[in-house]
Design an enzyme around this catalytic site. Structure first.
Site: not given
Ligand SMILES: Cc1ncc(COP(=O)(O)O)c(C=O)c1O
Length: 333
Positions: A179
């Site tokens: 991330k």
């Molecule tokens: C690009 C992306 N995909 C998927 C998700 C979902 O991830 P999570 O369930 O860990 O919040 C996020 C959430 O921030 C994201 O930014």
């Protein structure tokens, strides 16, 4: 004229999203090893991560349960485990274990004293104040802050989606598995394109044209009673809500298949929903102007949503380990 209306509505939606995520005067942060009001948590314009996107972050939700008079943080440990993995890819070293990061976050929340749903933003980043693109020989820092936060995208009526002209970044370009702050340019390009064209959300494809995810959400489809989602190798963020949904599906005996998904499967699916910490579980009503299923929220989405929303507020015994209470004993606000 309809085009102007759509544009105006998209802009209005954007500004209300900003208001929802704004920090109130009572917000606290942790920065440079100290707790301080968010208003005093400042970094220099020279900061490496600000110039080059060399940071990694998390988005964590905490849910207020009025009956319990308690604020519950969802999947606290899992988020900091993922932050550590993102740090590894980006060669960011922070001196805190997952347990220490969790304790710092709980302390920030107690200082904020929120009695409402909250969004928590931890960031680990290259903090050196210098010009020069690289990852090595730089200083690293960690900060976390929390702001009140409601819904990010609609969770009831079903959102409209468009397949984006922007492709998801490849693992060999900017790894979506981590991330990384800089990689959200890709999400922002897709989201703005979709909203300015009058849609609520974007669905992005991989470089070779398979379904990857939403702009900032993972995606699930239902076909013939089977829950489908793309694999981690299709340039998705390995979502924590996605894992939770797969666990609920297993417990509810809903058949699951994690496999590559074609674009046109979006158009013929019986049900589609987006999920993530921000998005929660958001049913999709249309994709590229095609109605999903019969246009209503489907039975599998409804079942998963019901269990999910009970669990996040600490109301489902089975998933009690998903949540961490913020206020203990006399610390209740
Ligand atoms: C690009 C992306 N995909 C998927 C998700 C979902 O991830 P999570 O369930 O860990 O919040 C996020 C959430 O921030 C994201 O930014």
């Amino acid at each position: 004229m309809p085009c102007h209306n759509a544009r105006w509505m998209a802009l209005a939606r954007t500004s209300s999203t900003l208001r929802r995520g704004a920090a109130p005067k009572t917000a606290w942060a942790f920065l440079d090893g100290k707790y301080l009001p968010v208003a005093d948590a400042k970094i220099s314009v020279l900061t490496h991560a600000f110039n080059y996107g060399t940071g990694v972050f998390e988005g964590i939700r905490a849910y207020w349960n009025p009956a319990h008079e308690q604020l519950y943080v969802l999947h606290l440990t899992e988020h900091f485990e993922r932050l550590h993995r993102s740090c590894k890819v980006m060669r960011i070293r922070i001196p805190y274990s997952v347990a220490e990061l969790s304790d710092i976050t709980l302390e920030v929340l107690r200082r904020c004293g929120y009695r409402e749903d909250t969004y928590i933003r931890p960031l680990a980043y290259k903090s050196s104040e210098l010009i020069g693109v690289r990852l090595h020989d730089l200083e690293d820092a960690f900060t976390v802050f929390a702001v009140p936060f409601g819904t990010y995208i609609d969770i009831d009526r079903g959102v409209s989606c468009a397949v984006s002209s922007w492709r998801r970044t490849d693992d060999n370009a900017i790894p979506a598995r981590s991330k990384i702050t800089g990689s959200y340019v890709n999400a922002a390009l897709a989201k703005t394109e979709a909203q300015e064209a009058g849609f609520d959300e974007a669905i992005v494809l991989t470089q070779d044209g398979h379904v990857s995810e939403g702009s900032a959400e993972n995606i699930f489809l239902v076909r013939d009673g089977v829950l489908l989602t793309p694999p981690g190798t299709d340039n998705i963020l390995e979502g924590i809500v996605r894992s939770g949904i797969l666990k609920i599906a297993e417990d509810e005996r809903i058949p699951v298949s994690i496999r590559q998904i074609d674009r046109t499967e979006l158009y013929i699916a019986d049900e589609v929903f987006l999920c993530g910490t921000g998005a929660q579980i958001s049913p999709v009503a249309t994709i590229d102007h095609r109605t999903v299923g019969d246009g209503e929220v489907g039975p599998i989405t409804k079942r998963l949503k019901a269990v999910y929303f009970e669990s996040v507020r600490g109301d489902n015994e089975r998933y009690a380990s998903w949540v961490t209470p913020v206020y203990t004993g006399s610390a209740k606000p």
